[in-house]
Design a protein around this motif. Structure first.
Motif, short mmCIF file in Angstrom:
data_model
loop_
_atom_site.label_atom_id
_atom_site.label_comp_id
_atom_site.label_asym_id
_atom_site.label_seq_id
_atom_site.Cartn_x
_atom_site.Cartn_y
_atom_site.Cartn_z
N MET A 222 -22.17 4.69 -35.62
CA MET A 222 -21.00 4.48 -34.77
C MET A 222 -20.13 3.33 -35.30
SD MET A 222 -22.66 2.56 -31.44
CE MET A 222 -21.07 2.37 -30.65
N THR A 223 -20.46 2.85 -36.48
CA THR A 223 -19.70 1.77 -37.10
C THR A 223 -18.98 2.28 -38.34
OG1 THR A 223 -21.31 0.14 -36.34
CG2 THR A 223 -19.84 -0.53 -38.12
N ALA A 224 -17.73 1.87 -38.52
CA ALA A 224 -16.97 2.13 -39.74
C ALA A 224 -16.57 0.78 -40.31
CB ALA A 224 -15.75 2.99 -39.46
N VAL A 225 -17.24 0.37 -41.37
CA VAL A 225 -17.11 -1.01 -41.87
C VAL A 225 -15.85 -1.17 -42.70
CG1 VAL A 225 -18.23 -2.84 -43.18
CG2 VAL A 225 -19.63 -1.24 -41.86
N LEU A 226 -15.09 -2.24 -42.39
CA LEU A 226 -13.88 -2.57 -43.13
C LEU A 226 -13.89 -4.03 -43.53
CD1 LEU A 226 -11.06 -0.86 -41.00
CD2 LEU A 226 -12.09 -0.03 -43.12
N THR A 227 -13.35 -4.31 -44.71
CA THR A 227 -13.12 -5.68 -45.13
C THR A 227 -11.68 -6.04 -44.83
OG1 THR A 227 -14.78 -5.53 -46.88
CG2 THR A 227 -13.15 -7.28 -47.07
N GLY A 228 -11.50 -7.08 -44.03
CA GLY A 228 -10.16 -7.53 -43.67
C GLY A 228 -9.87 -8.90 -44.23
N PRO A 229 -8.70 -9.45 -43.92
CA PRO A 229 -8.33 -10.77 -44.46
C PRO A 229 -9.29 -11.87 -44.02
CG PRO A 229 -6.42 -9.65 -43.53
CD PRO A 229 -7.62 -8.85 -43.14
N GLU A 230 -9.82 -11.75 -42.79
CA GLU A 230 -10.66 -12.80 -42.24
C GLU A 230 -12.16 -12.49 -42.27
OE1 GLU A 230 -9.40 -15.67 -41.40
OE2 GLU A 230 -7.37 -14.97 -41.85
N LYS A 231 -12.51 -11.20 -42.23
CA LYS A 231 -13.92 -10.86 -42.08
C LYS A 231 -14.20 -9.46 -42.58
CE LYS A 231 -12.68 -9.86 -37.30
NZ LYS A 231 -12.80 -10.31 -35.91
N LYS A 232 -15.48 -9.20 -42.83
CA LYS A 232 -15.96 -7.84 -43.07
C LYS A 232 -16.73 -7.44 -41.82
CE LYS A 232 -18.98 -4.92 -45.85
NZ LYS A 232 -19.90 -4.79 -46.99
N LEU A 233 -16.18 -6.47 -41.09
CA LEU A 233 -16.77 -6.09 -39.81
C LEU A 233 -16.28 -4.69 -39.45
CD1 LEU A 233 -18.68 -7.35 -37.69
CD2 LEU A 233 -16.66 -8.06 -36.42
N GLY A 234 -17.10 -3.96 -38.73
CA GLY A 234 -16.79 -2.57 -38.45
C GLY A 234 -15.94 -2.34 -37.21
N LEU A 235 -15.26 -1.20 -37.22
CA LEU A 235 -14.69 -0.64 -36.00
C LEU A 235 -15.85 0.11 -35.34
CD1 LEU A 235 -12.13 -1.25 -37.67
CD2 LEU A 235 -11.15 0.87 -36.81
N LYS A 236 -16.26 -0.35 -34.18
CA LYS A 236 -17.51 0.14 -33.60
C LYS A 236 -17.31 0.52 -32.14
CE LYS A 236 -22.42 -1.09 -33.30
NZ LYS A 236 -23.44 -2.11 -33.64
N CYS A 237 -17.41 1.82 -31.88
CA CYS A 237 -17.35 2.32 -30.51
C CYS A 237 -17.86 3.75 -30.51
CB CYS A 237 -15.92 2.26 -29.96
SG CYS A 237 -14.77 3.40 -30.74
N GLU A 238 -18.00 4.36 -29.34
CA GLU A 238 -18.55 5.71 -29.30
C GLU A 238 -17.61 6.74 -29.92
OE1 GLU A 238 -17.44 7.52 -24.93
OE2 GLU A 238 -19.37 6.54 -25.18
N TRP A 239 -16.31 6.42 -29.99
CA TRP A 239 -15.36 7.36 -30.57
C TRP A 239 -15.40 7.35 -32.09
CZ3 TRP A 239 -11.79 4.48 -26.82
CH2 TRP A 239 -11.90 5.03 -25.54
N THR A 240 -16.09 6.36 -32.68
CA THR A 240 -16.21 6.31 -34.14
C THR A 240 -17.09 7.45 -34.66
OG1 THR A 240 -16.17 3.89 -33.93
CG2 THR A 240 -16.72 4.78 -36.08
N VAL A 241 -18.07 7.85 -33.90
CA VAL A 241 -19.07 8.83 -34.34
C VAL A 241 -18.41 10.17 -34.66
CG1 VAL A 241 -21.20 10.01 -33.74
CG2 VAL A 241 -20.79 7.69 -32.91
N PHE A 242 -18.83 10.79 -35.75
CA PHE A 242 -18.28 12.08 -36.14
C PHE A 242 -18.53 13.14 -35.07
CE2 PHE A 242 -18.65 10.49 -40.61
CZ PHE A 242 -17.32 10.70 -40.97
N ASN A 243 -17.56 14.02 -34.89
CA ASN A 243 -17.75 15.19 -34.04
C ASN A 243 -18.67 16.21 -34.71
OD1 ASN A 243 -14.50 14.45 -33.60
ND2 ASN A 243 -15.71 14.69 -31.73
N GLN A 244 -18.63 16.24 -36.03
CA GLN A 244 -19.41 17.22 -36.80
C GLN A 244 -19.81 16.61 -38.13
OE1 GLN A 244 -19.75 21.09 -36.42
NE2 GLN A 244 -21.25 20.57 -38.00
N VAL A 245 -21.04 16.85 -38.55
CA VAL A 245 -21.42 16.53 -39.92
C VAL A 245 -21.98 17.79 -40.59
CG1 VAL A 245 -21.84 14.07 -39.55
CG2 VAL A 245 -23.72 15.69 -39.28
N VAL A 246 -21.71 17.87 -41.89
CA VAL A 246 -22.21 18.97 -42.71
C VAL A 246 -23.12 18.37 -43.75
CG1 VAL A 246 -21.60 20.84 -44.29
CG2 VAL A 246 -20.12 20.33 -42.33
N LEU A 247 -24.42 18.64 -43.66
CA LEU A 247 -25.42 18.06 -44.55
C LEU A 247 -25.89 19.12 -45.52
CD1 LEU A 247 -27.52 16.04 -41.92
CD2 LEU A 247 -25.60 15.23 -43.32
N ASP A 248 -25.30 19.12 -46.70
CA ASP A 248 -25.64 20.08 -47.74
C ASP A 248 -26.25 19.33 -48.91
OD1 ASP A 248 -25.79 21.93 -49.78
OD2 ASP A 248 -23.82 22.83 -49.38
#
Length: 359
Positions: free
Chosen positions: A149-175
């Motif tokens: 549920m985290t999407a990690v980004l490096t910003g000007p001040e910190k490396k920290l994720g956008l983290k919430c329940e909407w971050t999670v994929f609706n679908q994953v394809v594992l091939d």
């Protein structure tokens, strides 16, 4: 407060399942402005996989080079603005690539519906509006980004994720067929990311029966892949690694990562070191915190003839080491898990600097 996280809505697993992607996304094509955005690792441009993308004439494809830098807030903001200015709000975002591409796809799916810079949303539950439909298709396994549920980004001040329940994929394809071309060294580094997720998840105050069940099975698979009688980069082990990655990601979601990841974030933010590689660099020197895990990790390193550099810190300035220590120190949630809520009484900036000087 107990964690109450949303999981992936749908998962398809199996060799050749990538061929189902077109029919999977078809029901969503009529949403919003009626076009899909494919975000694909630049590695696949001009290769066989490009010809297999289920792209319609109205769709947009972005090939993104994620080497050597990890996703940044500036990159996400520019990509979001370009997409919206071109054709308006997409029907969905499909990310095809490694952990960095997974995180870019997750971030873009959120930022097309949220105003301002992505720097405003680095943290827990800061996103104001749900994102749009998004699909993850990993072509390298180990980061757990496909389930996190985290999407990690490096910003000007910190490396920290956008983290919430909407971050999670609706679908994953594992091939598993898609990870067959991963270079051997990176097959090792990303697999160790999964292993380290589990070691850290298990060794801290937030560990519980739920996170333990995922970690236990993920570590069993990692041991089969990297230490077992049939260890190595084989088709059977690719199947196992894809499942181990998913389970490792779920383990950390319902527990937490720890000191290795805190140190790794410092290496990535200040030196631009890739996440999975920096985890291996750091974990190799954390036997006083994770003695059994580090000992087994070193067995895996030896069995697969992986060379991890030593003495890196001799080329770092005092200012760089202090800066990395401050990045790591700010990751309260990781230290809380690994050391306890009173961690600031036990761990100082000087202590963290000393860890960096070991590397």
């Amino acid at each position: 407060m107990h964690k109450n996280f949303k999981g992936i809505e749908k998962t398809v697993f199996g060799r050749g399942s990538f061929s189902q992607l077109g029919e999977i996304i078809a029901p969503h094509r009529s949403e919003n402005n009626g076009y899909m955005v494919f975000i694909v690792d630049n590695y696949f441009k001009g290769k066989e996989l490009e010809g297999r993308l289920p792209v319609q004439p109205e769709d947009t494809v972005y090939f993104i080079d994620v080497d050597p830098h990890e996703p940044t807030t500036e990159q996400i903001d520019i990509l979001r603005d370009e997409i919206l200015a071109s054709k308006g709000l997409p029907s969905g975002i499909i990310g095809i690539g490694g952990g960095a591409i997974m995180d870019i796809a997750k971030c873009v799916s959120l930022m097309v519906t949220n105003e301002g810079s992505s720097t405003l949303y680095q943290g827990l539950n800061l996103i104001k509006k749900p994102g749009i439909y998004h699909v993850g298709v990993p072509t390298i396994s180990g980061t757990g980004a496909e389930v996190s549920m985290t999407a990690v980004l490096t910003g000007p001040e910190k490396k920290l994720g956008l983290k919430c329940e909407w971050t999670v994929f609706n679908q994953v394809v594992l091939d598993p067929e898609l990870i067959a071309t991963v270079p051997r060294d990176w097959w090792f580094y990303v697999g160790m990311d999964t292993y380290i997720h589990c070691i850290e998840s298990e060794n801290g105050q937030f560990n519980n029966a739920y996170s333990h069940a995922y970690a236990e099975q993920s570590m069993k698979l990692c041991r089969d892949i990297y230490l077992g009688e049939n260890s190595g980069q084989t088709a059977e082990n690719d199947d196992k690694l894809m499942v181990a990655s998913l389970m490792g990601g779920l383990s950390l979601t319902y527990s937490e990562v720890g000191i290795c990841h805190a140190i790794s974030y410092g290496l990535s933010k200040i030196l631009g070191m890739r996440h999975c590689y920096s985890n291996c660099i750091a974990f190799n020197h954390l036997a006083d915190y994770y003695p059994e895990g580090v000992a087994e990790f070193k067995q895996m390193v030896a069995q697969h003839n992986i060379t991890l550099p030593q003495g890196l810190s001799k080329d770092w300035t005092d200012e760089q080491i202090t800066a990395m220590a401050h990045v790591s120190y700010k990751l309260d949630h990781m230290w809380n898990h690994a050391v306890g809520y009173d961690w600031q009484e036990k761990v100082t900036i000087a202590d963290i600097e000393a860890i960096f000087r070991r590397l």
